[in-house]
Write a protein that holds these residues in place. Structure first.
Motif, mmCIF file in Angstrom:
data_model
loop_
_atom_site.group_PDB
_atom_site.id
_atom_site.type_symbol
_atom_site.label_atom_id
_atom_site.label_comp_id
_atom_site.label_asym_id
_atom_site.label_seq_id
_atom_site.Cartn_x
_atom_site.Cartn_y
_atom_site.Cartn_z
ATOM 1 N N TYR A 136 -3.907 -1.336 -7.978
ATOM 2 C CA TYR A 136 -5.308 -1.092 -7.664
ATOM 3 C C TYR A 136 -5.400 0.252 -6.952
ATOM 4 O O TYR A 136 -4.516 0.605 -6.176
ATOM 5 N N ARG A 137 -6.471 0.979 -7.221
ATOM 6 C CA ARG A 137 -6.679 2.283 -6.586
ATOM 7 C C ARG A 137 -7.932 2.197 -5.721
ATOM 8 O O ARG A 137 -8.970 1.715 -6.162
ATOM 9 N N LEU A 138 -7.811 2.704 -4.492
ATOM 10 C CA LEU A 138 -8.957 2.793 -3.591
ATOM 11 C C LEU A 138 -9.366 4.253 -3.528
ATOM 12 O O LEU A 138 -8.583 5.108 -3.107
ATOM 13 N N ASN A 139 -10.562 4.550 -3.994
ATOM 14 C CA ASN A 139 -11.049 5.924 -4.028
ATOM 15 C C ASN A 139 -12.502 5.944 -3.556
ATOM 16 O O ASN A 139 -13.364 5.315 -4.178
ATOM 17 N N GLU A 140 -12.736 6.638 -2.450
ATOM 18 C CA GLU A 140 -14.073 6.760 -1.870
ATOM 19 C C GLU A 140 -14.736 5.397 -1.668
ATOM 20 O O GLU A 140 -15.902 5.197 -1.986
ATOM 21 N N GLY A 141 -13.949 4.444 -1.159
ATOM 22 C CA GLY A 141 -14.471 3.128 -0.845
ATOM 23 C C GLY A 141 -14.589 2.173 -2.023
ATOM 24 O O GLY A 141 -15.016 1.042 -1.859
ATOM 25 N N LEU A 142 -14.211 2.615 -3.219
ATOM 26 C CA LEU A 142 -14.313 1.782 -4.421
ATOM 27 C C LEU A 142 -12.918 1.356 -4.867
ATOM 28 O O LEU A 142 -12.050 2.191 -5.101
ATOM 29 N N LEU A 143 -12.706 0.044 -4.982
ATOM 30 C CA LEU A 143 -11.424 -0.501 -5.409
ATOM 31 C C LEU A 143 -11.490 -0.820 -6.895
ATOM 32 O O LEU A 143 -12.353 -1.582 -7.337
ATOM 33 N N THR A 144 -10.580 -0.230 -7.671
ATOM 34 C CA THR A 144 -10.551 -0.472 -9.116
ATOM 35 C C THR A 144 -9.137 -0.824 -9.544
ATOM 36 O O THR A 144 -8.158 -0.327 -8.992
ATOM 37 N N VAL A 150 0.866 -1.175 0.000
ATOM 38 C CA VAL A 150 0.000 0.000 0.000
ATOM 39 C C VAL A 150 0.902 1.223 0.000
ATOM 40 O O VAL A 150 1.792 1.346 0.841
#
Length: 64
Positions: A49-57, A35
């Motif tokens: 992977y990017r975690l943005n506003e609770g969304l993992l993409t 991380v």
């Protein structure tokens, strides 16, 4: 191995040493999850992977 900001408070020289050590471990078959907020560290990974506003993409590979 799970690493949470393993290079966060290091100068560039020591950051690079830690990344080299982790990559050597990975080459021997160990999975590394790292991380980081450092894009130069992130680009060393096989996937990002990017975690943005609770969304993992999953991100496309980045190369700086």
């Amino acid at each position: 191995i799970l690493c949470d900001e393993p290079t966060g408070n290091l100068d560039t020289k020591n950051r690079d040493r830690i990344i080299e050590l982790l990559l050597n471990i990975q080459k021997r078959g160990t999975t590394i999850i790292c991380v980081t907020h450092d894009l130069e560290v992130a680009e060393k990974g096989d996937c990002v992977y990017r975690l943005n506003e609770g969304l993992l993409t999953k991100e496309e590979m980045i190369h700086l």
